[in-house]
Design a protein around this motif. Structure first.
Motif, PDB file in Angstrom:
ATOM      1  N   ARG A   1      53.988  79.134  36.673  1.00 28.07           N
ATOM      2  CA  ARG A   1      53.225  79.060  35.423  1.00 28.07           C
ATOM      3  C   ARG A   1      54.169  79.250  34.259  1.00 28.07           C
ATOM      4  NH1 ARG A   1      49.744  84.115  34.085  1.00 28.07           N
ATOM      5  NH2 ARG A   1      51.750  84.729  33.225  1.00 28.07           N
ATOM      6  N   ARG A   2      54.033  78.397  33.256  1.00 25.94           N
ATOM      7  CA  ARG A   2      54.863  78.521  32.059  1.00 25.94           C
ATOM      8  C   ARG A   2      54.129  79.206  30.920  1.00 25.94           C
ATOM      9  NH1 ARG A   2      57.942  72.663  31.307  1.00 25.94           N
ATOM     10  NH2 ARG A   2      58.919  72.558  33.377  1.00 25.94           N
ATOM     11  N   GLY A   3      52.825  78.933  30.803  1.00 26.31           N
ATOM     12  CA  GLY A   3      52.084  79.426  29.663  1.00 26.31           C
ATOM     13  C   GLY A   3      51.165  80.571  29.995  1.00 26.31           C
ATOM     14  N   GLY A   4      49.997  80.589  29.342  1.00 24.25           N
ATOM     15  CA  GLY A   4      49.061  81.692  29.485  1.00 24.25           C
ATOM     16  C   GLY A   4      47.917  81.380  30.424  1.00 24.25           C
ATOM     17  N   ALA A   5      46.725  81.872  30.059  1.00 24.18           N
ATOM     18  CA  ALA A   5      45.567  81.785  30.947  1.00 24.18           C
ATOM     19  C   ALA A   5      44.916  80.415  30.931  1.00 24.18           C
ATOM     20  CB  ALA A   5      44.543  82.838  30.559  1.00 24.18           C
ATOM     21  N   VAL A   6      45.278  79.565  29.970  1.00 24.88           N
ATOM     22  CA  VAL A   6      44.689  78.235  29.860  1.00 24.88           C
ATOM     23  C   VAL A   6      45.799  77.203  29.833  1.00 24.88           C
ATOM     24  CG1 VAL A   6      43.299  76.691  28.421  1.00 24.88           C
ATOM     25  CG2 VAL A   6      42.670  79.100  28.632  1.00 24.88           C
ATOM     26  N   SER A   7      45.604  76.120  30.555  1.00 27.92           N
ATOM     27  CA  SER A   7      46.594  75.049  30.587  1.00 27.92           C
ATOM     28  C   SER A   7      45.884  73.709  30.661  1.00 27.92           C
ATOM     29  CB  SER A   7      47.528  75.212  31.791  1.00 27.92           C
ATOM     30  OG  SER A   7      48.459  74.148  31.849  1.00 27.92           O
ATOM     31  N   SER A   8      46.356  72.752  29.887  1.00 23.25           N
ATOM     32  CA  SER A   8      45.764  71.414  29.892  1.00 23.25           C
ATOM     33  C   SER A   8      46.524  70.447  30.788  1.00 23.25           C
ATOM     34  CB  SER A   8      45.708  70.844  28.469  1.00 23.25           C
ATOM     35  OG  SER A   8      47.025  70.735  27.939  1.00 23.25           O
ATOM     36  N   ARG A   9      47.691  70.869  31.263  1.00 21.22           N
ATOM     37  CA  ARG A   9      48.502  69.982  32.099  1.00 21.22           C
ATOM     38  C   ARG A   9      49.089  70.760  33.267  1.00 21.22           C
ATOM     39  NH1 ARG A   9      53.121  68.057  30.108  1.00 21.22           N
ATOM     40  NH2 ARG A   9      53.340  69.857  28.717  1.00 21.22           N
ATOM     41  N   ALA A  10      49.284  70.051  34.342  1.00 19.73           N
ATOM     42  CA  ALA A  10      49.965  70.612  35.505  1.00 19.73           C
ATOM     43  C   ALA A  10      50.823  69.512  36.119  1.00 19.73           C
ATOM     44  CB  ALA A  10      48.960  71.148  36.519  1.00 19.73           C
ATOM     45  N   ARG A  11      51.605  69.890  37.090  1.00 17.47           N
ATOM     46  CA  ARG A  11      52.460  68.923  37.791  1.00 17.47           C
ATOM     47  C   ARG A  11      52.480  69.295  39.271  1.00 17.47           C
ATOM     48  NH1 ARG A  11      57.241  69.610  35.149  1.00 17.47           N
ATOM     49  NH2 ARG A  11      56.650  68.124  33.508  1.00 17.47           N
ATOM     50  N   TRP A  12      52.193  68.324  40.125  1.00 14.00           N
ATOM     51  CA  TRP A  12      52.237  68.536  41.565  1.00 14.00           C
ATOM     52  C   TRP A  12      53.323  67.632  42.155  1.00 14.00           C
ATOM     53  CZ3 TRP A  12      51.886  71.354  45.579  1.00 14.00           C
ATOM     54  CH2 TRP A  12      51.780  70.834  46.858  1.00 14.00           C
ATOM     55  N   ASN A  13      54.357  68.288  42.690  1.00 12.39           N
ATOM     56  CA  ASN A  13      55.492  67.567  43.273  1.00 12.39           C
ATOM     57  C   ASN A  13      56.013  66.492  42.329  1.00 12.39           C
ATOM     58  OD1 ASN A  13      55.528  69.123  45.570  1.00 12.39           O
ATOM     59  ND2 ASN A  13      54.349  67.668  46.799  1.00 12.39           N
ATOM     60  N   GLY A  14      56.103  66.873  41.046  1.00 12.67           N
ATOM     61  CA  GLY A  14      56.691  65.991  40.052  1.00 12.67           C
ATOM     62  C   GLY A  14      55.729  65.057  39.365  1.00 12.67           C
ATOM     63  N   VAL A  15      54.502  64.936  39.831  1.00 10.43           N
ATOM     64  CA  VAL A  15      53.510  64.044  39.230  1.00 10.43           C
ATOM     65  C   VAL A  15      52.620  64.842  38.281  1.00 10.43           C
ATOM     66  CG1 VAL A  15      51.599  62.455  39.652  1.00 10.43           C
ATOM     67  CG2 VAL A  15      53.536  62.559  41.258  1.00 10.43           C
ATOM     68  N   GLU A  16      52.576  64.418  36.999  1.00  7.76           N
ATOM     69  CA  GLU A  16      51.809  65.170  36.011  1.00  7.76           C
ATOM     70  C   GLU A  16      50.315  64.927  36.167  1.00  7.76           C
ATOM     71  OE1 GLU A  16      51.901  65.739  31.188  1.00  7.76           O
ATOM     72  OE2 GLU A  16      53.772  65.719  32.334  1.00  7.76           O
ATOM     73  N   ILE A  17      49.541  65.993  35.921  1.00  4.40           N
ATOM     74  CA  ILE A  17      48.093  65.972  36.105  1.00  4.40           C
ATOM     75  C   ILE A  17      47.431  66.466  34.827  1.00  4.40           C
ATOM     76  CG2 ILE A  17      46.163  66.899  37.449  1.00  4.40           C
ATOM     77  CD1 ILE A  17      48.171  67.423  39.717  1.00  4.40           C
ATOM     78  N   ASP A  18      46.362  65.772  34.397  1.00  9.06           N
ATOM     79  CA  ASP A  18      45.574  66.178  33.230  1.00  9.06           C
ATOM     80  C   ASP A  18      44.495  67.144  33.691  1.00  9.06           C
ATOM     81  OD1 ASP A  18      44.132  66.477  30.940  1.00  9.06           O
ATOM     82  OD2 ASP A  18      43.615  64.349  30.704  1.00  9.06           O
ATOM     83  N   LEU A  19      44.582  68.387  33.251  1.00  5.16           N
ATOM     84  CA  LEU A  19      43.592  69.397  33.634  1.00  5.16           C
ATOM     85  C   LEU A  19      42.418  69.458  32.673  1.00  5.16           C
ATOM     86  CD1 LEU A  19      45.886  72.416  34.640  1.00  5.16           C
ATOM     87  CD2 LEU A  19      44.966  70.608  36.094  1.00  5.16           C
ATOM     88  N   ALA A  20      42.567  68.905  31.473  1.00  3.02           N
ATOM     89  CA  ALA A  20      41.531  69.054  30.450  1.00  3.02           C
ATOM     90  C   ALA A  20      40.466  67.977  30.539  1.00  3.02           C
ATOM     91  CB  ALA A  20      42.166  69.043  29.067  1.00  3.02           C
TER      92      ALA A  20
END
Length: 900
Positions: free
Chosen positions: A861-880
């Motif tokens: 985790r880079r940020g805080g309790a809320v995140s709009s983006r993630a990455r799984w095995n290098g592929v970016e994912i939109d969480l929002a």
């Protein structure tokens, strides 16, 4: 400020001298002088200030005892480690702390933290070394593949060292076995309803202390320092009860006016007591001599037994010492052929209470070997006169002699001979070595999951987060209980509680768990964290189907069928096992046959459900059936049964027959088809098991897209609104916590006092709810509520409700790393809120018994309790703007999930 031990000694001396006021006054003055000197050395040590935490210098005095009469040289004890902060034990170990050190504890700890006995160095309150070089703590290697538990001790060698010979952080220090044990649910509230179990991970035999003699609520830390007995227990929950238990209690008749009742409440010294997964240690302040210290006790558990040690104070006259047994039937005694001999006892542990289902032939068989020590040396038991009489084991301890007993115990559900084999296999060697082996075993398992907090995290915060996480991991590794025992030929065997005659069968079998609770988080956690153990325990459940006369899966087993909770949610767990590939080919066929039979004919009230789409008057039962339909459809598809898969998939979407557009709640229907009247949205129970309409408002975790459509649809009552489901979810969190019939069950009060709005995290029906926010179009709001729940519903107080055999803990474990199986059996895990930790690493064996290959799973985790983006095995994912999930098979293979 006078230490407890000093007060106890003064009081005992006064009583021995006749209780004269003049003597008491003189002793009190002398005690205060001595106490002042002690306080100057022990209590008023200059504190070490580290950031915002005050850490008193650690002192070995709280742990070391006078062991001269057992051959212990105090000079061999390790030096006190330097005081310091308690950082997060991360992937590279504990910063500023050696792997085998126990750090000093910062101020601000929970009220009972000191009871865990971790105020000194060495192995944090473990049994002192008996001689230089004796194993005191063991190192572990978390990268080593840990085979699933099959009754053998794969984890460590006989000398207490890890089988892999590697090293890893000492994570046992963060397990608080007292957390969640405040047993008051029968009156009003629950903080877990757990017991402070001493056991091995995945062990058959558990031990606990008891502070009361009620039927099931047998321990409460608020009752300390009162003490009743030590219990060998199989109790999964006070609501279910116990079976095959027996109690052990020390006897020492040197003190005056000892009451005769077995259940007299003795006292222990809470300041020096040790509560740990692998060790209980007490000083009995009520069993003392006027000329020496008080009785001391140690207990460590093994997979099928345990080792106890009592040390009795010397007296100025011959005294009777020993222990008493309760709930021990048909006791037979003999002296062993060993030299020196021991007193051997064989009996049936006959204790039973509550609603458990124990077949007549399912007897808990116990064998004990009692070794006698005098002045540090083992003596021939047959020459001491030690014997059993009226439920007691006692002998005459000579005047001015230090006496002690070591009691080795083996248990079995198969036979007395198997109990003797378990005793010989698991309890041999010095007590110190068995204790060290237990600690190393727990460390080996806990190190499979390592967490790391951000640099600069305050010591008190880091300690609490580590304590909560690893206490939950400990709780999640106690149940279900495996009943497998390895026989003399090396084969794993078990006595089945599920067939009519309780026959003995090969392989594993599982018990002491209820699927209504456990399907939601326990098995998804095991599949992800411990897939090797998941295979074993699930094979055990399949064996229970094989052995059942009707080939059914027992929905609440303890050890056989218990009439508790509704539905057939074991279908979900079996379907999930099939979809995840956790069963052998033959076992998958057995599980699929069971699931298909339940889905097509064998569920309670199935005919009505099939004909009308609902069970009349039953909302929660009907919604549970729809989830079962979905999960079994996925299992059928994976087994190539496509026609069945299609039929059940279509049926799983029929839940809207219970949805009332006017009230926008799920409501019960009558036999004639109309909604039952009157309707009270705040009324619990009845049609809604352990909840009400609000708690079941979003209970279609397998079909959230359709639920959003139904909520947002235009009707005669309201206009279309695609965000209505999100608004209602928020209202559930922030609205009034109204309950129309408070007092029906304890969960109602717990929701009002522990939780928020109508979100009763203290009970299972809502545990999916926070993950529905993403499906409603407000994912980031859901992330905030997930973090709020993790921080507010778990803590030093314990749990916000019944812990329920690892379910509440497993929810925490999954949610704290950012993954959750919203619909078990779907084959995917939903990405939730960013992890509580900067880094999590889950290490699994490279290959499993089913042939599946695994890898290491990392979450950062880079940020805080809320995140709009993630990455799984290098592929970016939109969480929002979506509902991202990761297939289980990818997670099992390993990879890196990053919250950006």
């Amino acid at each position: 400020l006078v230490p407890t031990a000093a007060l106890a000694a003064m009081a005992q001396a006064a009583r021995w001298l006749g209780g004269r006021k003049r003597v008491k006054s003189l002793l009190a003055l002398l005690g205060l002088v001595l106490a002042g000197q002690l306080l100057a050395r022990r209590v008023l040590t200059t504190p070490q200030v580290v950031e915002d935490a005050v850490v008193p210098a650690a002192n070995v005095d709280l742990v070391l005892q006078d062991k001269a009469h057992f051959g212990v040289d105090a000079s061999t004890q390790p030096p006190t480690p330097p005081p310091g902060v308690v950082p997060s034990c991360g992937l590279a170990g504990c910063a500023g702390q050696a792997a085998d050190e126990s750090p000093a504890r910062p101020s601000g700890e929970p009220a009972h933290t000191h009871l865990r006995g971790e105020a000194s160095g060495a192995a944090a309150g473990d049994f002192p070394r008996s001689r230089p070089g004796t194993a005191q703590s063991a190192t572990v290697d978390a990268t080593q593949a840990i085979p699933f538990w099959d009754g053998r001790d794969h984890f460590v060698r006989d000398d207490g060292q890890a089988a892999s010979g590697g090293s890893g952080p000492d994570l046992v220090q963060f397990v608080d076995t007292l957390r969640g044990t405040d047993l008051r649910s029968w009156q009003s509230l629950s903080h877990g309803n757990t017991l402070p179990y001493v056991a091995r991970p995945f062990g058959m035999t558990h031990w606990t202390a008891t502070t009361g003699s009620s039927q099931a609520w047998i321990f409460n830390p608020s009752s300390l320092p009162r003490f009743v007995a030590l219990r060998c227990t199989h109790q999964p929950s006070p609501w279910i009860g116990d079976y095959g238990y027996f109690d052990v209690k020390p006897l020492y008749k040197g003190q005056r006016n000892q009451r005769k009742s077995y259940y007299q409440r003795n006292s222990i010294d809470s300041e020096t007591a040790v509560w740990s997964p692998h060790l209980l240690r007490f000083n009995f302040t009520s069993l003392c001599s006027a000329v020496a210290k008080c009785t001391q006790f140690w207990l460590t558990g093994t997979a099928h037994g345990g080792v106890m040690r009592f040390e009795y104070p010397r007296h100025n006259a011959t005294v009777a010492a020993g222990f008493s047994l309760a709930s021990a039937s048909g006791t037979e005694s003999r002296y062993t052929d060993s030299s020196p001999s021991a007193l051997a006892l064989d009996f049936v542990a006959s204790g039973q209470n509550g609603m458990n289902g124990t077949p007549k032939n399912m007897r808990h068989l116990v064998t004990m070997e009692v070794e006698v020590y005098q002045n540090g040396s083992r003596v021939d038991a047959s020459q001491t006169g030690i014997a059993t009489q009226k439920g007691n084991v006692e002998w005459q301890c000579p005047a001015f002699t230090d006496c002690g007993l070591v009691i080795r115990t083996g248990t079995s559900f198969i036979s007395t001979e198997q109990a003797k084999l378990n005793l010989a296999r698991e309890t041999h060697g010095e007590l110190e070595a068995v204790v060290a082996k237990g600690r190393a075993t727990w460390n080996a398992v806990l190190n499979r999951v390592q967490v790391k907090l951000e640099e600069g995290t305050p010591a008190a915060v880091a300690t609490e987060k580590n304590t909560m996480f690893y206490t939950c991991l400990y709780r999640a590794l106690l149940f279900p209980r495996p009943l497998g025992e390895v026989d003399a030929s090396g084969e794993l065997m078990h006595r089945s509680p599920y067939d009519l005659k309780s026959n003995v069968y090969p392989g594993p079998v599982s018990t002491d768990s209820g699927f209504w609770d456990a399907y939601r988080a326990v098995y998804p956690m095991l599949h992800l964290f411990f897939p090797d153990y998941a295979e074993m325990v699930l094979e055990g459940w399949v064996n229970s189907i094989r052995e059942h006369p009707q080939k059914f899966l027992t929905q609440w087993a303890s050890p056989a069928q218990v009439n508790s909770m509704e539905g057939t949610m074991g279908e979900v767990t079996m379907a999930e096992a099939i979809v995840n590939g956790a069963l052998s080919k033959d076992s998958a066929s057995v599980a699929m046959e069971y699931c298909a039979g339940m889905a097509l004919r064998d569920r309670p009230s199935f005919a009505k459900y099939k004909d009308t789409g609902y069970v009349p008057g039953k909302v929660s039962l009907t919604l549970g059936y729809y989830l079962c339909d979905f999960s079994v459809s996925r299992a059928a598809a994976s087994m190539g049964q496509h026609s069945l898969a299609t039929e059940l998939e279509e049926r799983s979407h029929g839940w809207d027959v219970l949805f009332d557009q006017q009230t926008q709640f799920f409501r019960p229907r009558s036999l004639t088809g109309g909604f039952s009247e009157p309707f009270d949205e705040y009324l619990w129970m009845g049609s809604y098991t352990e909840g009400g309409p609000w708690q079941y408002r979003f209970f279609v975790p397998h079909d959230p897209a359709k639920l959003r459509e139904v909520y947002g649809a235009k009707s005669i009552y309201r206009s279309a609104d695609p965000m209505r489901m999100c608004k209602l979810l928020n209202l559930t969190m922030t609205g009034p916590g109204t309950v129309s019939n408070v007092g029906m069950i304890h969960e109602e009060k717990e929701m009002q006092q522990h939780s928020f709005g109508q979100y009763s995290h203290n009970n299972q029906p809502v545990h999916h709810m926070l993950y529905m926010f993403a499906h409603a179009g407000c994912a980031e709001t859901g992330q905030q509520w997930i973090h709020h729940t993790l921080e507010s519903q778990y803590g030093k107080f314990g749990f916000s409700g019944d812990e329920d055999n690892g379910e509440m803990s497993s929810w925490y474990l999954l949610s704290s790393i950012g993954l959750y199986a919203l619909a078990p059996g779907s084959g995917v895990y939903q990405i939730g809120a960013p992890s509580l930790f900067a880094e999590v690493e889950i290490r699994r064996p490279e290959s499993l018994a089913t042939g599946r290959q695994t890898g290491t799973l990392r979450v950062t985790r880079r940020g805080g309790a809320v995140s709009s983006r993630a990455r799984w095995n290098g592929v970016e994912i939109d969480l929002a703007h979506g509902v991202p999930s990761i297939p289980y098979k990818e997670l099992l293979a390993g990879g890196h999930l990053e919250f950006l």
